[in-house]
Write an enzyme that holds these catalytic residues in place. Structure first.
Site, PDB file in Angstrom:
ATOM      1  N   GLU A 253      -3.295  10.494   3.062  1.00 28.42           N
ATOM      2  CA  GLU A 253      -4.246  10.580   3.521  1.00 28.42           C
ATOM      3  C   GLU A 253      -4.913  12.307   4.035  1.00 28.42           C
ATOM      4  O   GLU A 253      -4.021  12.439   4.557  1.00 28.42           O
ATOM      5  CB  GLU A 253      -4.798   9.545   4.611  1.00 28.42           C
ATOM      6  CG  GLU A 253      -4.820   7.837   4.290  1.00 28.42           C
ATOM      7  CD  GLU A 253      -4.710   6.723   5.198  1.00 28.42           C
ATOM      8  OE1 GLU A 253      -6.034   6.515   4.856  1.00 28.42           O
ATOM      9  OE2 GLU A 253      -3.511   7.732   6.129  1.00 28.42           O
TER      10      GLU A 253
ATOM     11  N   GLU B  52       1.182  -1.489  -0.092  1.00 30.63           N
ATOM     12  CA  GLU B  52       0.057  -0.140   0.060  1.00 30.63           C
ATOM     13  C   GLU B  52       0.997   1.151   0.080  1.00 30.63           C
ATOM     14  O   GLU B  52       2.148   1.463   0.308  1.00 30.63           O
ATOM     15  CB  GLU B  52      -1.293  -0.867   1.499  1.00 30.63           C
ATOM     16  CG  GLU B  52      -1.857   1.198   1.033  1.00 30.63           C
ATOM     17  CD  GLU B  52      -3.351   0.748   2.085  1.00 30.63           C
ATOM     18  OE1 GLU B  52      -3.471  -0.354   2.343  1.00 30.63           O
ATOM     19  OE2 GLU B  52      -3.953   1.904   2.912  1.00 30.63           O
TER      20      GLU B  52
END
Length: 368
Positions: A127, A123
């Protein structure tokens, strides 16, 4: 960012017809473009690269299909996923974030393969973390490789602009030798592959995700400030969509084209190497706007992870906890000036009339 958490939020959704009665959302219109602002890249339409991930009734596509909005309301957030998996690539979008009270909200733009490799997924995260009214958005980057979620590699930053007022381009470069996160054409973080990282360096094919969701339990002030649905719907808009990389089957990892050639072309791109001028810009950004780095967190990591390059000018800014020695001050550009002027005017009028006034207390988000 585990999208299964997001999917669980949408299980109790009321019918779409009722949502239409409750909300009428204007569809964003964006002029058709073929290149993105940063790096002069070719862009695609939504249909060419994406499909709904969850809560498609909260996804609005523009008439020309070159931009879309993701909505969060009391019923659900929403998300999209690329229709293909990529073996390395460059993933980019111009994004405008929700405004006003955004506490508890997370907008994420990230690559992942958790749906295919549940226990050993890779990943790469960008964010965006919402905040209480009058306080600015913050954001963080992170990476995982081969399921190394217990060895988080997060960095957290302030912004030098208000991301809810205008679009800025956010990009993730992922190659066999390095990872670079960009804001517009400014590199903000580089991770070079170190052989001792082994599987911690993401290496399996990944999809690209974009989501908005309720993260009240942790996103703002450690979960003390929750999403306030008085201000719903919350909308984030994405345009200038870029998905460049070698498309592969995630299981067989067989490509429809020659990935060796595609990766070579990727490595030759302007954005794959940080120029001297961009390195100066990255240094300025990190020393002025970064407020946490795992590389300087000697409590979590007495020995810094192998990919960490300790920069003394950065090291001097941080305590052993990886947080700043001096608390970073919020800028004033995110507070509504008109409201401040009106409050000041009312206060002056009360004083002139012989009255008294009390300053309203406004919450402030602690540095995460």
């Amino acid at each position: 960012m585990d999208y299964r958490v997001l999917l669980s939020l949408s299980k109790s959704i009321i019918p779409f017809s009722l949502l239409l009665l409750l909300y009428i959302f204007p569809v964003a219109s964006t002029a058709a473009t073929t290149t993105s602002k940063a790096f002069n890249l070719s862009t695609i339409t939504f249909k060419q690269g994406y499909s709904p991930l969850f809560s498609d009734f909260n996804i609005e596509k523009s008439p020309d299909d070159r931009s879309f909005r993701l909505l969060l309301n009391r019923f659900s957030g929403s998300g999209v996923i690329s229709t293909e998996y990529y073996n390395y690539g460059f993933f980019s979008a111009s994004i405008k974030l929700p405004a006003i009270y955004t506490a508890g909200i997370v907008v994420a733009f990230y690559t992942s393969n958790v749906d295919t490799f549940e226990k050993n997924h890779d990943e790469l995260d960008i964010e965006f973390l919402g905040n209480v009214n009058g306080q600015p958005w913050r954001f963080q980057t992170n990476l995982y490789g081969n399921g190394s979620v217990s060895r988080g590699r997060e960095e957290r930053y302030r912004m030098w602009f208000d991301p809810s007022k205008e679009f800025h381009q956010y990009s993730i470069l992922w190659t066999p030798k390095n990872i670079i996160f960009y804001v517009d054409e400014t590199p903000i973080r580089e991770v070079n592959r170190n052989p001792t990282m082994r599987g911690d360096f993401p290496s399996k094919p990944m999809s690209l995700y974009a989501t908005i969701w309720d993260a009240s339990s942790w996103a703002t002030n450690g979960g003390k400030a929750k999403v306030n649905y008085k201000y719903e719907p919350f909308a984030t808009e994405l345009k200038d969509l870029v998905l460049e990389g070698c498309i592969v089957d995630p299981i067989e990892q067989i490509s429809s084209t020659n990935c060796t050639d595609r990766i070579a072309k990727l490595l030759a791109k302007d954005y794959s190497n940080i120029t001297t001028e961009r390195r100066k810009s990255m240094k300025h950004f990190r020393e002025k706007y970064m407020y946490y780095s795992y590389c300087y967190d000697n409590i979590r990591y007495p020995v810094p992870p192998p990919e960490c390059v300790i920069v003394q000018s950065e090291r001097d800014l941080f305590k052993d906890s990886g947080r700043l020695r001096q608390r970073m001050k919020f800028g004033g550009s995110h507070s509504p000036r008109k409201n401040r002027s009106r409050r000041s005017s009312r206060r002056r009028n009360k004083v002139a009339d012989g009255g008294s006034s009390k300053s309203s207390q406004r919450g402030s988000a602690a540095a995460m």
